[in-house]
Motif scaffolding. Structure first.
Motif, PDB file in Angstrom:
ATOM      1  N   GLU A 294     -48.581  63.678 -67.300  1.00 39.17           N
ATOM      2  CA  GLU A 294     -47.645  64.506 -66.534  1.00 39.17           C
ATOM      3  C   GLU A 294     -46.369  64.652 -67.352  1.00 39.17           C
ATOM      4  O   GLU A 294     -45.668  63.674 -67.592  1.00 39.17           O
ATOM      5  CB  GLU A 294     -47.331  63.839 -65.186  1.00 39.17           C
ATOM      6  CG  GLU A 294     -48.543  63.743 -64.276  1.00 39.17           C
ATOM      7  CD  GLU A 294     -48.308  62.835 -63.061  1.00 39.17           C
ATOM      8  OE1 GLU A 294     -47.162  62.379 -62.848  1.00 39.17           O
ATOM      9  OE2 GLU A 294     -49.292  62.574 -62.354  1.00 39.17           O
ATOM     10  N   SER A 295     -46.071  65.867 -67.779  1.00 35.85           N
ATOM     11  CA  SER A 295     -44.858  66.168 -68.567  1.00 35.85           C
ATOM     12  C   SER A 295     -44.716  65.243 -69.774  1.00 35.85           C
ATOM     13  O   SER A 295     -43.598  64.818 -70.102  1.00 35.85           O
ATOM     14  CB  SER A 295     -43.601  66.051 -67.704  1.00 35.85           C
ATOM     15  OG  SER A 295     -43.728  66.821 -66.554  1.00 35.85           O
ATOM     16  N   ASP A 296     -45.820  64.878 -70.404  1.00 37.19           N
ATOM     17  CA  ASP A 296     -45.821  64.038 -71.613  1.00 37.19           C
ATOM     18  C   ASP A 296     -45.247  62.637 -71.395  1.00 37.19           C
ATOM     19  O   ASP A 296     -44.898  61.944 -72.354  1.00 37.19           O
ATOM     20  CB  ASP A 296     -45.041  64.727 -72.763  1.00 37.19           C
ATOM     21  CG  ASP A 296     -45.644  66.059 -73.145  1.00 37.19           C
ATOM     22  OD1 ASP A 296     -46.884  66.159 -73.169  1.00 37.19           O
ATOM     23  OD2 ASP A 296     -44.872  67.000 -73.410  1.00 37.19           O
ATOM     24  N   LYS A 297     -45.146  62.231 -70.150  1.00 37.02           N
ATOM     25  CA  LYS A 297     -44.511  60.949 -69.822  1.00 37.02           C
ATOM     26  C   LYS A 297     -45.208  59.754 -70.489  1.00 37.02           C
ATOM     27  O   LYS A 297     -44.569  58.867 -71.059  1.00 37.02           O
ATOM     28  CB  LYS A 297     -44.616  60.876 -68.301  1.00 37.02           C
ATOM     29  CG  LYS A 297     -44.046  59.819 -67.599  1.00 37.02           C
ATOM     30  CD  LYS A 297     -44.499  59.748 -66.134  1.00 37.02           C
ATOM     31  CE  LYS A 297     -43.672  60.556 -65.172  1.00 37.02           C
ATOM     32  NZ  LYS A 297     -43.836  60.032 -63.787  1.00 37.02           N
ATOM     33  N   THR A 298     -46.531  59.744 -70.455  1.00 37.20           N
ATOM     34  CA  THR A 298     -47.284  58.601 -70.985  1.00 37.20           C
ATOM     35  C   THR A 298     -47.265  58.608 -72.516  1.00 37.20           C
ATOM     36  O   THR A 298     -47.126  57.556 -73.149  1.00 37.20           O
ATOM     37  CB  THR A 298     -48.738  58.640 -70.468  1.00 37.20           C
ATOM     38  OG1 THR A 298     -48.705  58.906 -69.059  1.00 37.20           O
ATOM     39  CG2 THR A 298     -49.449  57.333 -70.736  1.00 37.20           C
ATOM     40  N   VAL A 299     -47.383  59.792 -73.089  1.00 35.77           N
ATOM     41  CA  VAL A 299     -47.379  59.899 -74.557  1.00 35.77           C
ATOM     42  C   VAL A 299     -46.004  59.492 -75.091  1.00 35.77           C
ATOM     43  O   VAL A 299     -45.901  58.766 -76.091  1.00 35.77           O
ATOM     44  CB  VAL A 299     -47.730  61.334 -74.996  1.00 35.77           C
ATOM     45  CG1 VAL A 299     -47.690  61.439 -76.508  1.00 35.77           C
ATOM     46  CG2 VAL A 299     -49.100  61.737 -74.483  1.00 35.77           C
ATOM     47  N   ARG A 300     -44.967  59.937 -74.409  1.00 35.52           N
ATOM     48  CA  ARG A 300     -43.605  59.574 -74.839  1.00 35.52           C
ATOM     49  C   ARG A 300     -43.408  58.062 -74.734  1.00 35.52           C
ATOM     50  O   ARG A 300     -42.863  57.428 -75.643  1.00 35.52           O
ATOM     51  CB  ARG A 300     -42.574  60.313 -73.971  1.00 35.52           C
ATOM     52  CG  ARG A 300     -41.141  60.193 -74.466  1.00 35.52           C
ATOM     53  CD  ARG A 300     -40.177  60.829 -73.470  1.00 35.52           C
ATOM     54  NE  ARG A 300     -40.506  62.197 -73.136  1.00 35.52           N
ATOM     55  CZ  ARG A 300     -40.107  63.261 -73.817  1.00 35.52           C
ATOM     56  NH1 ARG A 300     -39.349  63.101 -74.884  1.00 35.52           N
ATOM     57  NH2 ARG A 300     -40.451  64.464 -73.439  1.00 35.52           N
ATOM     58  N   LEU A 301     -43.836  57.491 -73.609  1.00 32.75           N
ATOM     59  CA  LEU A 301     -43.721  56.038 -73.432  1.00 32.75           C
ATOM     60  C   LEU A 301     -44.501  55.309 -74.534  1.00 32.75           C
ATOM     61  O   LEU A 301     -44.010  54.321 -75.103  1.00 32.75           O
ATOM     62  CB  LEU A 301     -44.248  55.642 -72.041  1.00 32.75           C
ATOM     63  CG  LEU A 301     -44.356  54.153 -71.738  1.00 32.75           C
ATOM     64  CD1 LEU A 301     -43.004  53.451 -71.854  1.00 32.75           C
ATOM     65  CD2 LEU A 301     -44.959  53.940 -70.343  1.00 32.75           C
ATOM     66  N   ALA A 302     -45.690  55.796 -74.841  1.00 32.98           N
ATOM     67  CA  ALA A 302     -46.507  55.179 -75.899  1.00 32.98           C
ATOM     68  C   ALA A 302     -45.743  55.172 -77.224  1.00 32.98           C
ATOM     69  O   ALA A 302     -45.729  54.162 -77.936  1.00 32.98           O
ATOM     70  CB  ALA A 302     -47.833  55.929 -76.047  1.00 32.98           C
ATOM     71  N   ALA A 303     -45.099  56.285 -77.547  1.00 27.94           N
ATOM     72  CA  ALA A 303     -44.345  56.366 -78.809  1.00 27.94           C
ATOM     73  C   ALA A 303     -43.216  55.336 -78.825  1.00 27.94           C
ATOM     74  O   ALA A 303     -43.002  54.640 -79.826  1.00 27.94           O
ATOM     75  CB  ALA A 303     -43.797  57.776 -78.995  1.00 27.94           C
ATOM     76  N   TYR A 304     -42.498  55.224 -77.713  1.00 20.77           N
ATOM     77  CA  TYR A 304     -41.416  54.226 -77.641  1.00 20.77           C
ATOM     78  C   TYR A 304     -41.969  52.805 -77.799  1.00 20.77           C
ATOM     79  O   TYR A 304     -41.369  51.974 -78.490  1.00 20.77           O
ATOM     80  CB  TYR A 304     -40.653  54.349 -76.309  1.00 20.77           C
ATOM     81  CG  TYR A 304     -39.501  55.328 -76.359  1.00 20.77           C
ATOM     82  CD1 TYR A 304     -39.718  56.705 -76.302  1.00 20.77           C
ATOM     83  CD2 TYR A 304     -38.188  54.887 -76.471  1.00 20.77           C
ATOM     84  CE1 TYR A 304     -38.670  57.605 -76.352  1.00 20.77           C
ATOM     85  CE2 TYR A 304     -37.120  55.790 -76.522  1.00 20.77           C
ATOM     86  CZ  TYR A 304     -37.367  57.137 -76.460  1.00 20.77           C
ATOM     87  OH  TYR A 304     -36.321  58.029 -76.520  1.00 20.77           O
ATOM     88  N   LEU A 305     -43.094  52.519 -77.153  1.00 18.77           N
ATOM     89  CA  LEU A 305     -43.651  51.159 -77.238  1.00 18.77           C
ATOM     90  C   LEU A 305     -44.146  50.847 -78.651  1.00 18.77           C
ATOM     91  O   LEU A 305     -44.013  49.718 -79.126  1.00 18.77           O
ATOM     92  CB  LEU A 305     -44.772  50.980 -76.204  1.00 18.77           C
ATOM     93  CG  LEU A 305     -44.303  50.985 -74.738  1.00 18.77           C
ATOM     94  CD1 LEU A 305     -45.498  50.919 -73.798  1.00 18.77           C
ATOM     95  CD2 LEU A 305     -43.330  49.838 -74.452  1.00 18.77           C
ATOM     96  N   VAL A 306     -44.696  51.846 -79.325  1.00 13.76           N
ATOM     97  CA  VAL A 306     -45.110  51.644 -80.719  1.00 13.76           C
ATOM     98  C   VAL A 306     -43.882  51.342 -81.586  1.00 13.76           C
ATOM     99  O   VAL A 306     -43.882  50.387 -82.382  1.00 13.76           O
ATOM    100  CB  VAL A 306     -45.857  52.885 -81.259  1.00 13.76           C
ATOM    101  CG1 VAL A 306     -46.048  52.806 -82.772  1.00 13.76           C
ATOM    102  CG2 VAL A 306     -47.215  53.028 -80.567  1.00 13.76           C
ATOM    103  N   ALA A 307     -42.822  52.124 -81.404  1.00  7.63           N
ATOM    104  CA  ALA A 307     -41.604  51.919 -82.204  1.00  7.63           C
ATOM    105  C   ALA A 307     -40.996  50.542 -81.920  1.00  7.63           C
ATOM    106  O   ALA A 307     -40.596  49.819 -82.850  1.00  7.63           O
ATOM    107  CB  ALA A 307     -40.594  53.026 -81.908  1.00  7.63           C
TER     108      ALA A 307
END
Ligand SMILES: N=CN[C@@H](CCC(=O)O)C(=O)O
Ligand SMILES: [Mn+2]
Ligand SMILES: [Mn+2]
Length: 315
Positions: A294-307
């Motif tokens: 939904e609105s890239d929410k999970t993908v964005r969160l994934a990127a933050y967690l990887v970083a």
């Protein structure tokens, strides 16, 4: 389509604050795209490997789409400030062709081993959680038969199904049956994410676990102690994040959402704590499904967690 594809450099784009000052750089300015055989010893701290597969999810009767996650996570990671030490290479994606999951997992393992042999930390972007089997396979090949591996999984589910065909729901049973020296610690288990039979399987195979509701008790002190006690029993540790461990309101883009899942900041705390372990070899993030996000929410969160995890890696 070949089973291995170099990353499209166009995925690594974003705002440029300053073209030359490294202190102003974002991931898209810092990450170097290359083939596996271009990696040279010690030049990079991290090696990103994508695993573009959701064949395991299909076999496990889930919602497919995770094969698109590696490139989608790259797009969001690209835009984050490069607030970490060391250099990062992106060595492309391993694809699953013609439903041949076992071939793809073997190839992922080959990539993980090759990156580790260069003294570089693999950061694996899944893929369904079948990613973990290839991840483990590569770490074990690097470690050798005489060294033991403990696996720390942050997950709502045990993934220890007794299915004859490997899938995204079978990996830990596969590994514990094949490698009697391996260990399994699972953090974030949902009471209603697993049947009684799966809890019994986990106990029978010596899986250690902490329920989601018990993770934050005592301000993480018991959880950290359990992680410490587990980690020190193994020569090496590898870590995997099943994104459905995170509550569905924050991570709707997964095959099997968890309405009562962990807070993202709790997962951040767990990932960064384990990343501080000196003998942690590698990390994967799995089960992100951009097609149901939904609105890239999970993908964005994934990127933050990887970083966050990369930044916390022991150096
Ligand atoms: N990767 C694991 N997936 C879960 C799916 C659970 C569900 O569909 O509700 C499992 O197999 O247990
Ligand atoms: Mn799961
Ligand atoms: Mn899982």
């Amino acid at each position: 389509m070949d089973i291995y594809i170099q990353t499209d450099k166009g995925l690594w784009t974003g705002r440029i604050d300053d073209a030359t000052d490294p202190a102003s750089h974002r991931f898209h300015q810092a990450v170097q795209v290359m083939d596996l055989d271009e990696l040279t010893a010690s030049r990079h701290a991290f090696g990103i490997i994508g695993f573009a597969s959701d064949e395991g999810v299909r076999r496990n009767k889930g919602r497919q789409g995770a094969a698109q996650a590696p490139d989608e996570i790259r797009k969001f990671l690209a835009k984050l400030p490069y607030n970490l030490d060391g250099r990062t290479a992106d060595v492309g994606n391993v694809h699953c062709k013609e439903n041949k999951l076992e071939n793809a997992q073997t190839e992922l393992g080959r990539h993980v081993t090759a990156v580790l042999q260069q003294n570089i930390t693999p950061v694996i972007l899944g893929g369904g959680h079948e990613t973990l089997y290839g991840h483990y396979f590569g770490a074990k090949a690097y470690a050798g038969p005489d060294k033991t591996i403990g696996i720390i999984n942050i997950d709502a589910h045990f993934d220890m199904r007794d299915d004859p065909e490997p899938s995204s729901g079978t990996m830990f049973r596969q590994i514990l049956e094949e490698d009697e020296t391996a260990g399994y610690l699972c953090l974030g288990i949902q009471t209603f994410g697993n049947t009684k039979a799966l809890f019994e399987t986990a106990d029978a195979y010596g899986c250690e676990y902490i329920l989601e509701k018990d993770i934050t008790a005592n301000d993480f002190q018991d959880t950290f102690l359990t992680i410490d006690d587990f980690s020190k029993r193994y020569d090496y540790v590898i870590m995997t994040l099943c994104t459905d461990s995170i509550k569905a309101s924050a991570a709707p883009g997964v095959s099997a959402p968890s309405p009562l899942g962990l807070d993202p900041k709790t997962v951040q705390t767990l990932l960064t704590y384990v990343a501080g372990k000196k003998h942690l070899l590698s990390f994967d993030i799995s089960e992100v499904n951009p097609l149901v996000d939904e609105s890239d929410k999970t993908v964005r969160l994934a990127a933050y967690l990887v970083a966050e995890t990369m930044r916390a890696f022991y150096k």
